[in-house]
Scaffold this active site. Structure first.
Site, mmCIF file in Angstrom:
data_model
loop_
_atom_site.group_PDB
_atom_site.id
_atom_site.type_symbol
_atom_site.label_atom_id
_atom_site.label_comp_id
_atom_site.label_asym_id
_atom_site.label_seq_id
_atom_site.Cartn_x
_atom_site.Cartn_y
_atom_site.Cartn_z
ATOM 1 N N HIS A 111 -34.138 38.124 -26.630
ATOM 2 C CA HIS A 111 -34.227 39.488 -27.864
ATOM 3 C C HIS A 111 -33.236 40.314 -27.365
ATOM 4 O O HIS A 111 -32.702 41.105 -28.418
ATOM 5 C CB HIS A 111 -34.901 39.620 -28.950
ATOM 6 C CG HIS A 111 -35.454 39.085 -30.358
ATOM 7 N ND1 HIS A 111 -33.493 39.199 -30.905
ATOM 8 C CD2 HIS A 111 -35.822 39.238 -31.445
ATOM 9 C CE1 HIS A 111 -33.626 39.430 -32.066
ATOM 10 N NE2 HIS A 111 -34.971 39.612 -32.671
ATOM 11 N N ASP B 217 -29.365 37.998 -30.723
ATOM 12 C CA ASP B 217 -29.962 38.128 -32.719
ATOM 13 C C ASP B 217 -30.613 36.840 -32.745
ATOM 14 O O ASP B 217 -30.404 35.706 -32.772
ATOM 15 C CB ASP B 217 -28.479 38.763 -33.207
ATOM 16 C CG ASP B 217 -28.462 40.223 -32.491
ATOM 17 O OD1 ASP B 217 -29.068 40.620 -32.344
ATOM 18 O OD2 ASP B 217 -27.594 40.521 -32.896
#
Length: 535
Positions: free
Chosen positions: A506, A510
């Site tokens: 992450h 995204d």
């Protein structure tokens, strides 16, 4: 006098730790000989001699931290090098009787630039030089390994390039080849010992004439008794299969290198009835059954309740890398499911023609590789990695394919998958899978992947959250195809469905990009024609 300095260590790397020197002060060296290795937080860098000469002085000792451009040693050139080298060799030979009791000491006193060096037979055996068999380089950043099962005994006749022993590293198993034709005179390390590249692990008496023949004759009964000992020419995985199923490997034809029996050979022998017990064993089976039928209480059992087994180098590395991935990456997993009807129909329709033309079956993995490559082109962050405070975007698509083996999980790499056809992908996967199961993968086979696919479905997994293969930013988990009721056009129908799981970093990917990537993969699987039209 020439200064040996620390070379460039790579992008964003400014210092390194000095490893073990391969030469001592006063040793003669040749151009391109590896003098020492420098260990960084990413790779090991070899420092080589720039010219022929003598290692006059070592400035940086083993364990020192050095920066780029720092002086490591001084190299002098001239005719004095050979004389100094001989003096050094004689000086090293003097104290040899005391430390030669240990294999490591023997290896260190015989260690040179890593090449086998013949020396005169000094043990009174007569003619025939004794040649050192050394541990070869085991790949980038690999500095040590564990000695596996010896494939030959002392006194056995061997041929040049014949495998003497396997060295197990944290990545692959490396074979130590015999440097010359001759007879195994001495083994300097035993199974379980830790060794490094360049260490001398055995000595071979060259040729079979004169004094070299005596040891062979003296050990003739032993050599003859070992001649038909199949485990000597069997891979470790094959030995385990044989031990578990009472299989006589001497009766199994080996297809591996030098005629060794592979795990596949052992399993094939079991299927063909090779593991059937002999007549005497068959007569003992009822007796065994009668003896083991009654329940044995815990007090009566002689088996230990616990057993401690040292983790293999590969298993230690797997454990370390997986934990590092959890500690480093901001790992998250998103899920979806795909209707596999279209792919299953295509395989059924074209399988025979595909096999006839390409000589390999059309599997599911080639569709998944193509689908992932297409999605990676649309979502490049999933194909990128973080290096310090920079993002490295990859404009090539090397797919890592996780393979489970007897030694543990390995991830061979399917290179430039975007340039391969479905048939090429299937052939490469079959070849890499066979090499993985036979323990023949090289370091190069497992380096450079930009994305990984893991198929837990072949073991029956319905859903999982795969762990990233650092430093990659994404891994796709494939699962079992199972018929499930789904709603379609207002009706409940039964379809072969597969859950898909994308674990991603992450920090660089995204949530929107991860979900979009997985949807692109799902769409390509449910409508493979999208791959044909590049949409």
């Amino acid at each position: 006098m020439t200064d040996i300095t620390v070379p460039q260590l790579g992008e964003s790397v400014s210092e390194a730790t000095v490893g073990a020197w391969n030469f001592a002060e006063g040793d003669a060296v040749k151009k391109d000989d590896v003098l020492v290795e420098l260990e960084t937080d990413k790779v090991a860098i070899e420092v080589r001699a720039e010219a022929d000469g003598t290692l006059a002085a070592i400035v940086a000792k083993e364990g020192d931290t050095v920066e780029i451009g720092a002086k490591l040693a001084e190299l002098s050139s001239g005719d004095a090098a050979p004389a100094k080298a001989e003096d050094t060799a004689e000086a090293k030979a003097e104290p040899a009787p005391e430390p030669e009791d240990t294999p490591k000491a023997k290896a260190e006193t015989s260690k040179d630039s890593g090449k086998s060096k013949p020396k005169k037979d000094e043990d009174g055996g007569g003619g025939g030089n004794v040649v050192d068999a050394s541990i070869p380089e085991m790949g980038e950043s690999v500095t040590e390994g564990i000695v596996g099962a010896w494939l030959v005994d002392v006194g056995a006749a061997v041929k040049k390039d014949q495998a003497l022993v396997e060295i197990e590293t944290d990545k692959v198993a490396v074979e130590v080849p015999c440097p010359v034709d001759g007879i195994v005179a001495e083994r300097l390390a035993e199974e379980g010992d830790t060794v490094s590249p360049g260490d001398v692990i055995a000595r071979i008496r060259e040729g079979a004439g004169g004094g070299a023949e005596a040891p062979a004759k003296a050990d003739a009964p032993k050599a003859e008794s070992k001649a038909d000992d199949a485990p000597v020419k069997a891979m470790p995985a094959a030995k385990r299969v044989a031990a578990e199923h009472d299989l006589d490997l001497a009766k199994v034809e080996g297809t591996g290198k030098d005629g060794r029996v592979t795990k596949g050979d052992a399993l094939a022998a079991l299927k063909s009835g090779g593991a059937a017990p002999d007549a005497a064993e068959a007569r003992r089976e009822p007796v065994k059954a009668a003896m083991t039928a009654p329940e044995v209480t815990e007090a009566q059992s002689s088996e230990p309740r616990e057993e401690r087994v040292r983790m293999s180098r590969l298993r230690q590395t797997i454990a370390r890398r997986l934990k590092e991935a959890q500690n480093t990456a901001a790992m998250l997993t998103t899920f979806n499911e795909a209707d596999m009807s279209a792919i299953m129909k295509a395989r059924k329709t074209h399988q025979e023609a595909f096999v006839a033309k390409h000589g390999v079956k059309l599997g599911f993995m080639s569709f998944f590789v193509k689908a992932c490559v297409s999605a990676l082109k649309d979502i490049p962050n999933v194909n990128a990695e973080i290096d310090g405070d920079e993002i490295v975007y990859k404009n090539y698509y090397n797919m890592g394919v996780a393979v489970s083996t007897e030694r543990g999980l390995v991830v061979p790499v399917l290179r430039d998958a975007d340039r391969l056809s479905l048939a090429d992908i299937e052939k490469e996967i079959v070849a890499l899978g066979a090499k993985a199961r036979d323990g023949k993968l090289s370091i190069e086979d497992m380096q450079g992947a930009t994305f990984t696919l893991s198929n837990g479905g072949i073991f029956g997994s319905l859903l999982s959250t795969p762990i990233l293969n650092a430093p990659q930013s994404g891994i796709l988990g494939m699962h079992k195809i199972q018929e499930r009721p789904i709603a379609e056009n207002g009706q409940v129908v039964i379809r072969p469905m597969m859950y898909l799981a994308l674990s991603y970093d992450h920090r660089i990917v995204d949530g929107k990009e991860a979900v979009t990537f997985l949807v692109r993969v799902k769409d390509a699987l449910e409508d493979p024609q999208r791959l044909l039209f590049d949409i």
